[in-house]
Design a protein around this motif. Structure first.
Motif, PDB file in Angstrom:
ATOM      1  N   LEU A 179       0.835  -1.204   0.000  1.00 47.11           N
ATOM      2  CA  LEU A 179       0.000   0.000   0.000  1.00 47.11           C
ATOM      3  C   LEU A 179       0.867   1.252   0.000  1.00 47.11           C
ATOM      4  O   LEU A 179       0.587   2.217  -0.724  1.00 47.11           O
ATOM      5  CB  LEU A 179      -0.929  -0.005   1.218  1.00 47.11           C
ATOM      6  N   PHE A 180       1.919   1.249   0.785  1.00 43.96           N
ATOM      7  CA  PHE A 180       2.834   2.394   0.853  1.00 43.96           C
ATOM      8  C   PHE A 180       3.449   2.664  -0.514  1.00 43.96           C
ATOM      9  O   PHE A 180       3.441   3.807  -1.007  1.00 43.96           O
ATOM     10  CB  PHE A 180       3.925   2.111   1.883  1.00 43.96           C
ATOM     11  N   ASN A 181       3.967   1.639  -1.147  1.00 42.91           N
ATOM     12  CA  ASN A 181       4.612   1.810  -2.449  1.00 42.91           C
ATOM     13  C   ASN A 181       3.603   2.222  -3.520  1.00 42.91           C
ATOM     14  O   ASN A 181       3.906   3.044  -4.390  1.00 42.91           O
ATOM     15  CB  ASN A 181       5.320   0.521  -2.864  1.00 42.91           C
ATOM     16  N   THR A 182       2.402   1.661  -3.441  1.00 44.34           N
ATOM     17  CA  THR A 182       1.353   2.019  -4.395  1.00 44.34           C
ATOM     18  C   THR A 182       0.956   3.480  -4.242  1.00 44.34           C
ATOM     19  O   THR A 182       0.799   4.205  -5.234  1.00 44.34           O
ATOM     20  CB  THR A 182       0.118   1.114  -4.199  1.00 44.34           C
ATOM     21  N   MET A 183       0.766   3.918  -3.006  1.00 39.72           N
ATOM     22  CA  MET A 183       0.409   5.307  -2.739  1.00 39.72           C
ATOM     23  C   MET A 183       1.460   6.256  -3.295  1.00 39.72           C
ATOM     24  O   MET A 183       1.137   7.233  -4.006  1.00 39.72           O
ATOM     25  CB  MET A 183       0.264   5.525  -1.225  1.00 39.72           C
ATOM     26  N   ARG A 184       2.727   5.975  -3.001  1.00 38.55           N
ATOM     27  CA  ARG A 184       3.796   6.863  -3.455  1.00 38.55           C
ATOM     28  C   ARG A 184       3.868   6.895  -4.976  1.00 38.55           C
ATOM     29  O   ARG A 184       4.030   7.959  -5.591  1.00 38.55           O
ATOM     30  CB  ARG A 184       5.131   6.415  -2.856  1.00 38.55           C
ATOM     31  N   SER A 185       3.763   5.733  -5.599  1.00 38.04           N
ATOM     32  CA  SER A 185       3.870   5.649  -7.049  1.00 38.04           C
ATOM     33  C   SER A 185       2.708   6.370  -7.736  1.00 38.04           C
ATOM     34  O   SER A 185       2.915   7.148  -8.685  1.00 38.04           O
ATOM     35  CB  SER A 185       3.911   4.183  -7.487  1.00 38.04           C
ATOM     36  N   LEU A 186       1.492   6.130  -7.256  1.00 40.03           N
ATOM     37  CA  LEU A 186       0.326   6.728  -7.891  1.00 40.03           C
ATOM     38  C   LEU A 186       0.345   8.250  -7.745  1.00 40.03           C
ATOM     39  O   LEU A 186       0.092   8.982  -8.716  1.00 40.03           O
ATOM     40  CB  LEU A 186      -0.944   6.138  -7.289  1.00 40.03           C
ATOM     41  N   LEU A 187       0.652   8.743  -6.549  1.00 37.55           N
ATOM     42  CA  LEU A 187       0.685  10.190  -6.344  1.00 37.55           C
ATOM     43  C   LEU A 187       1.825  10.843  -7.112  1.00 37.55           C
ATOM     44  O   LEU A 187       1.669  11.947  -7.659  1.00 37.55           O
ATOM     45  CB  LEU A 187       0.794  10.509  -4.856  1.00 37.55           C
ATOM     46  N   THR A 188       2.970  10.181  -7.175  1.00 35.60           N
ATOM     47  CA  THR A 188       4.098  10.726  -7.935  1.00 35.60           C
ATOM     48  C   THR A 188       3.724  10.883  -9.398  1.00 35.60           C
ATOM     49  O   THR A 188       3.989  11.924 -10.018  1.00 35.60           O
ATOM     50  CB  THR A 188       5.332   9.814  -7.809  1.00 35.60           C
TER      51      THR A 188
END
Length: 298
Positions: A218-227
């Motif tokens: 979830l952390f990696n997904t959040m960062r990737s999507l927002l970036t």
């Protein structure tokens, strides 16, 4: 409601347009939006915009006193104009001077600027029935209650997986956790839907139910999507950001359409103040959740 990616792009745009500009006129035809009384709007006139930035869902104009400033005796050298666009607010930038507001309508505030011999301006508008747009004139952004309570920025380098993992000890639902501004700053209804869909997690799953691998995903997904969303929005003018956001959504606002990942029908849970969207196949093992919860979405 504009969220982190749109507001980051808006702040970057305004910083490029207004840094070094002098505020020549400030109007609040609808005083519902002005939430502070310490400094009257007129004190901003004659001040120079030093920079424009973002914190959570707030855009911050940092100004410095100049020789033409109308500041009262004892006014600080640095002063901030901060605004939160809320549910139905927006900023309209114009590369010209605009006169007095004859018919306020949805216009909450109008600011004119002089920049290298050219006049520019922007309006802050609120088209909602309930006027949530808020403007603050303060010495320090931390003086604004909504900013003082903000959690960490989801994309800041200081927020690592270890700190992020500490957020998941409670039984708070994932949807509510992601858009709780005291937990994480800047994510709202739309991007919480998108993050959970990309991470293949139910909006009603509880934080404490996630194992370490799921939290990391979830952390990696959040960062990737927002970036990705910030990169797509950066460089766009404010008037183009709404359409860009809408076109980039995979499930949010796409009730009844096919999920672009699996082809299942995107479902909706409606609330009094909004709705959330999700894909049953991707997120809930095929379970339909419409009748499961009722409450507040935003």
């Amino acid at each position: 409601m504009p969220e982190l990616p749109e507001l980051a792009a808006m702040a970057t745009f305004l910083d490029g347009q207004l840094s070094g500009a002098v505020i020549t006129q400030v109007q609040f035809p609808n005083y519902f939006s002005l939430k502070t009384k310490e400094h009257p709007p007129e004190e901003l006139q004659g001040r120079t915009v030093e920079s424009v930035s973002r914190r959570g869902k707030f855009v911050l104009l940092k100004t410095a006193a100049g020789p033409d400033a109308l500041s009262a005796p004892g006014s600080p050298v640095t002063m901030f104009l901060a605004f939160n666009l809320a549910q139905a607010g927006w900023l309209h930038f114009m590369e010209k001077a605009v006169g007095p507001v004859d018919k306020p309508g949805f216009i909450a505030a109008r600011l004119n600027f002089a920049r290298n011999g050219q006049d520019v301006s922007f309006d802050l508008t609120d088209a909602g029935t309930w006027k949530g747009l808020a403007v603050f004139i303060v010495n320090d952004p931390a003086d604004i209650h909504g900013i003082a309570e903000l959690g960490p920025e989801p994309m800041e380098p200081g927020l690592g997986l270890e700190e992020f993992s500490r957020l998941f000890s409670a039984r708070q639902q994932l949807k509510a956790l992601l858009k709780d501004q005291k937990v994480l700053a800047g994510i709202g209804n739309a991007y919480s839907d998108e993050i959970l869909h990309a991470a293949k997690l139910s909006p009603f799953a509880t934080a404490s139910s996630l194992d370490p691998q799921a939290v990391e995903h979830l952390f990696n997904t959040m960062r990737s999507l927002l970036t990705d969303a910030v990169q797509q929005a950066t460089g766009k003018r404010p008037e183009d950001l709404k359409a860009l956001k809408k076109s980039s959504m995979r499930v949010h606002g796409r009730t009844g359409q096919a999920c672009p990942v699996c082809g299942d029908t995107v479902r909706e849970i409606a609330y009094t103040t909004g709705s959330l969207q999700y894909c049953p196949t991707c997120q809930t093992g095929g379970e339909i959740l419409e009748k499961r919860r009722r409450g507040k979405a935003d």
